[in-house]
Scaffold this active site. Structure first.
Site, PDB file in Angstrom:
ATOM      1  CB  SER A 254     -53.008 -20.494   9.820  1.00 16.64           C
ATOM      2  OG  SER A 254     -52.394 -21.727  10.147  1.00 16.64           O
ATOM      3  CE  LYS A 255     -48.429 -16.527   5.196  1.00 17.14           C
ATOM      4  NZ  LYS A 255     -48.088 -15.439   6.105  1.00 17.14           N
TER       5      LYS A 255
END
Ligand code: GLU
Ligand code: ZN
Length: 491
Positions: A254-255
């Site tokens: 994820s980010k």
């Protein structure tokens, strides 16, 4: 039987690493088997849809050199390939299931559904979801609702008994009790829009998809989809759910781990061949050994057997390493045109490039090529040529194991050796040896001599090889900067 696979993204965000990996696996599988790769846009969720993400989808595949055999723009025998252009069709199929008794009209208002949900939550009942209120309406009840102008949704009648099994090429048989499948999901909304499940199954069937390769997060939908295929009386395609893509910490990528949008990687200056190569290795291998693959090779050698069962790790460092390797293999002319936009953006050269800019860039390419991990590195690596911002903090000139006094002295002597050596046209290696000898004189490491001159000349501790920097900067400017640094230490 011809292999037909598809990549079916929903244009609700930028293409990310995981999505593009799904696309690549499908594409290579199709190519390696002489089959077809189909692109289908699943844009039934109109609230989350954006034009930008659709453009990003096309431009990302284009950038990677992935061409689809059938799909938007190019068309094909089973089009249109954009679901929002196929709405009438889904209605017909949903109604077909109603006729067969496998689906039914539901007239429940949102308010009623909300009450049911609240009551279920309050009673902590094991049974969650739609209460099948409309599952057995009589024809006259249905007519009455319709007469009142209430628009129904169509719900799939999930069997309450029995089990459903689907076979996954990687995971084996996956079995679920039918009563654990979310009760009676909506196939067609009251505005006539299909839901993901209906559109996805109908299209995979109509487009003659033979293998469904998609992310593992879709496994829970598998049993429902199988029930839908059976209700229609259609053959179930082969499933192959791909291992999750994780960060190094074992959490879903994820980010938090870094960029995940392919566009970000592209902007930072990753080469398409590096992304394509590395991303294909995330959860796949040919022989557990070979790391470098060109697109053409993967088009021949990709196999489903090579897909791993366990979650795959996306390693940013490894990608950097791949990218560096591909940059070093890159043809100089191509590299010149690839770095030019970064130099333009930084304002180092003009846009469009002048002949002088072009000549300068051509000279910059060979040394930066050896040092860049990503194309945007060209900016910090060459800024000393375009912006002269001297380092005034003396400690920056001081290498590990040296001190300010020795650094000042070393800088003075090293400058003299360097400048006279260059003016006399001495061999670079000879000058280097003399500078190294100077270091032992001061009883410091070689870097104790090289670091101050490097900082003096390039205004930075990270830079191109010393003699390359000097060549690019010119002798006069080099001399000026060295003198300036010497006087800094004399203050
Ligand atoms: N539209 C779905 C997605 O965005 C496709 C899932 C599938 O491949 O069946 O991932
Ligand atoms: Zn209902």
């Amino acid at each position: 039987m011809e292999v037909r696979v598809r990549y079916a993204p929903s244009p609700t965000g930028l293409q990310h690493i995981g999505g593009i990996r799904t696309a690549l696996f499908n594409y290579f599988f199709a190519r390696a088997n002489g089959g077809k790769f189909i692109l289908r846009v699943e844009d039934t969720d109109r609230e989350r849809y954006s034009d930008e993400s659709l453009e990003d989808l096309y431009s990302t595949l284009d950038w990677l050199g992935i061409k689809w055999d059938e799909g938007p723009v190019v068309g094909g025998p089973y089009g249109p390939y954009i679901q929002s252009e196929r709405f009438d069709l889904y209605k017909k199929y949903a109604e077909e299931l109603v006729e067969k008794g496998r689906a039914y009209y539901c007239f429940c208002t949102p308010e009623r559904l909300e009450e049911v949900r609240k009551a279920q939550a309050a009673s902590k009942s094991e049974y969650q979801g739609y209460d099948r209120h409309c599952a057995h309406l009589s024809d006259s009840e249905i007519k009455e609702y319709l007469r009142q102008g209430i628009k129904p949704v169509i719900r799939f009648r999930v069997p309450t008994e029995g089990k459903t099994t689907f076979h996954d090429i990687i995971m084996g048989d996956i079995t679920r009790r039918n009563r654990d499948i979310s009760p009676d999901p909506i196939l067609l909304k009251s505005d006539g829009f299909p839901t993901y499940h209906l559109a996805n199954v109908v299209d995979d069937h109509l487009m003659h998809i033979t293998h469904i390769m998609r992310a593992q997060e879709w496994i829970p939908s598998g049993p429902l989809h199988v029930l839908l295929y059976e209700a229609f009386g259609w053959d179930v395609p082969q499933y192959c759910h791909l291992p999750m893509v994780m960060g190094k910490d074992g959490q879903k990528l994820s980010k938090r781990h870094g960029s995940t949008a392919v566009r970000d990687f592209r902007q930072k200056g990753y080469l398409p061949e590096a992304i394509l190569n590395y991303v294909t290795l995330v959860g796949w291998s040919l022989d557990g050994n070979t790391e470098f693959f060109s697109k053409e090779q993967l088009e021949k050698c990709f196999t489903m057997e090579g897909i791993h069962k366990s979650p795959a790790v996306f390693d940013y460092k490894k990608l950097d390493w791949f990218n560096g390797q591909y940059i070093r293999q890159c043809d100089n002319d191509r590299l010149a045109s690839l770095i030019a936009p970064y130099l333009e953006e930084a304002g180092f050269v003009s846009s469009p490039l002048t002949d002088n800019d072009k000549a300068l860039i051509a000279r910059i390419v060979p040394p930066v090529k050896e040092r860049m991990k990503v194309l945007s590195d060209v900016v910090p690596l060459t800024s000393f040529l375009f912006r002269d911002v001297p380092v005034v903090d003396k400690s920056v000139y001081v290498a590990k194991g040296s001190d300010e006094e020795k650094t000042g002295e070393a800088l003075k002597k090293a400058s003299a050796i360097l400048l006279s050596g260059l003016k006399e046209g001495k061999d670079e290696e000879v000058i280097e040896t003399e500078l190294a000898a100077l270091a032992s004189e001061f009883e410091i490491k070689v870097n104790g001599v090289f670091q101050p001159i490097r900082v003096a000349i390039t205004n930075s501790t990270v830079s191109l090889p010393l003699f390359d920097s000097i060549r690019l900067l010119g002798l006069d400017e080099t001399e000026k900067r060295l003198k300036r640094a010497i006087s800094l230490f004399e203050e």
